[in-house]
Design an enzyme around this catalytic site. Sequence first.
Site, PDB file in Angstrom:
ATOM      1  N   ASP A  51       0.929  -1.165  -0.041  1.00  0.00           N
ATOM      2  CA  ASP A  51       0.088   0.109   0.200  1.00  0.00           C
ATOM      3  C   ASP A  51       0.873   1.277  -0.082  1.00  0.00           C
ATOM      4  O   ASP A  51       1.969   1.610   0.932  1.00  0.00           O
ATOM      5  CB  ASP A  51      -0.789  -0.135   1.135  1.00  0.00           C
ATOM      6  CG  ASP A  51      -1.768  -0.962   1.258  1.00  0.00           C
ATOM      7  OD1 ASP A  51      -1.242  -2.420   0.945  1.00  0.00           O
ATOM      8  OD2 ASP A  51      -2.832  -1.153   1.857  1.00  0.00           O
ATOM      9  N   ASN A 122      -9.065  -1.615  -1.618  1.00  0.00           N
ATOM     10  CA  ASN A 122     -10.555  -1.248  -0.933  1.00  0.00           C
ATOM     11  C   ASN A 122     -10.537   0.096  -1.350  1.00  0.00           C
ATOM     12  O   ASN A 122     -11.517   0.733  -1.390  1.00  0.00           O
ATOM     13  CB  ASN A 122     -10.586  -1.547   0.273  1.00  0.00           C
ATOM     14  CG  ASN A 122      -9.621  -1.234   1.409  1.00  0.00           C
ATOM     15  OD1 ASN A 122      -8.230  -1.225   1.222  1.00  0.00           O
ATOM     16  ND2 ASN A 122      -9.871  -0.640   2.387  1.00  0.00           N
ATOM     17  N   HIS A 123      -9.310   1.039  -1.274  1.00  0.00           N
ATOM     18  CA  HIS A 123      -9.520   2.341  -1.216  1.00  0.00           C
ATOM     19  C   HIS A 123      -9.849   2.910  -2.870  1.00  0.00           C
ATOM     20  O   HIS A 123     -10.670   3.767  -2.835  1.00  0.00           O
ATOM     21  CB  HIS A 123      -8.439   3.072  -0.714  1.00  0.00           C
ATOM     22  CG  HIS A 123      -8.590   3.306   0.619  1.00  0.00           C
ATOM     23  ND1 HIS A 123      -8.969   4.216   1.665  1.00  0.00           N
ATOM     24  CD2 HIS A 123      -8.076   2.384   1.926  1.00  0.00           C
ATOM     25  CE1 HIS A 123      -8.621   4.024   2.950  1.00  0.00           C
ATOM     26  NE2 HIS A 123      -8.250   2.900   2.788  1.00  0.00           N
ATOM     27  N   HIS A 214      -5.860  -7.718  -2.744  1.00  0.00           N
ATOM     28  CA  HIS A 214      -5.367  -6.703  -1.809  1.00  0.00           C
ATOM     29  C   HIS A 214      -5.541  -7.169  -0.465  1.00  0.00           C
ATOM     30  O   HIS A 214      -4.543  -6.958   0.499  1.00  0.00           O
ATOM     31  CB  HIS A 214      -6.132  -5.523  -1.836  1.00  0.00           C
ATOM     32  CG  HIS A 214      -5.952  -4.276  -1.106  1.00  0.00           C
ATOM     33  ND1 HIS A 214      -4.911  -3.778  -1.129  1.00  0.00           N
ATOM     34  CD2 HIS A 214      -6.435  -3.611  -0.127  1.00  0.00           C
ATOM     35  CE1 HIS A 214      -4.635  -2.838  -0.124  1.00  0.00           C
ATOM     36  NE2 HIS A 214      -5.975  -2.720   0.663  1.00  0.00           N
TER      37      HIS A 214
END
Length: 339
Positions: A51, A122-123, A214
């Site tokens: 990330d 997820n972002h 992810h």
Amino acid sequence: AAAAPALLAAQSALAKKANANKPGAQKGKVDVPKPVTKLDLDGRRLVAIGDIHGDFAQAMKALELSKCMDSEGKWVGGTAVLVQVGDILDRGDNELAIMRKFQKLAKEAKEAGGEVVVMNGNHEIMNVLGDFRYVTKGAFGECRRWVEKKRLREVEKLGEENVEPLPPVPDGVSPNSYYGLKARRDLFLPGGEMAVKMATNPTVLQVGDTVFAHAGITENHVDYGFQRLNNEVAAWMVGKNSQPPKHVLEEKGVVWTRDYGGAEGGNKSEAAACKRLQEALDATGAKRLVVGHTPQQKGINSGCGGKVWRSDTGMSRGIYGNAPQVIEIVNGRVRVLSA
């Protein structure tokens, strides 16, 4: 504080407008891309970066550490396969700059026989859903400047009278805040320029005997089909489907689960998760899973007897600002590269 209700009202008003014919939106019909889902490694070096969360400087350090990019920002990885496991967005100010850098490196890598693959985390999903809770003031500003420059180019080409005028700013809202929010929506909601770019990215990927997601996978995701899942996320991001597949919305979904996050994910025991992981890996023929999502304060580590590797070091200064680390896999041997 007084401007906050007005800004919320502005957001509500913007939400009712279509995401077409805006400076940041894609014009005309957009084809649904088919994201890469499976790559043969063919003896090549495999590298994974976790990330990034909008931190350009830390991202550049990680890329140099990977030995895929030199200090001048050029691809030097040769035939290597570089995978960024998602969450470029949110918590930092330089998301678009990072996206452009990875796109540039992907082009250079392809010319050298290598690959650069950026995944959806997820972002990314949250932003296409219109959930901007973790967008920084600087990132809204980056979006505003991006759309302003694009609009100026259209004005130069077509004339001011032929370009849609900017809407008036509601009372009590600063122009920068309002146009930053508007630009974010135009760029990232389904059909927006950045959403269409992200639609080409996989959400689940297998490279040789390594699976990337992810947050994680289960046998249910394998049975559903990685390509099907990727295609449905892509169709939603370009605006063809009204909703993404449930597997990117569920708490235990591929971009959300904390089951493989170890102690940092709140797991006291890994046994049940390791059993589910082994079932999923057996179904794919893979030997290991690489995830991000759950920051590891002590750095990259593995679980389930080396079957899961956790790549998120919390490098972004919007998280912990920890030193970047990178996963390298060569001929089935996994090691952690540190500065």
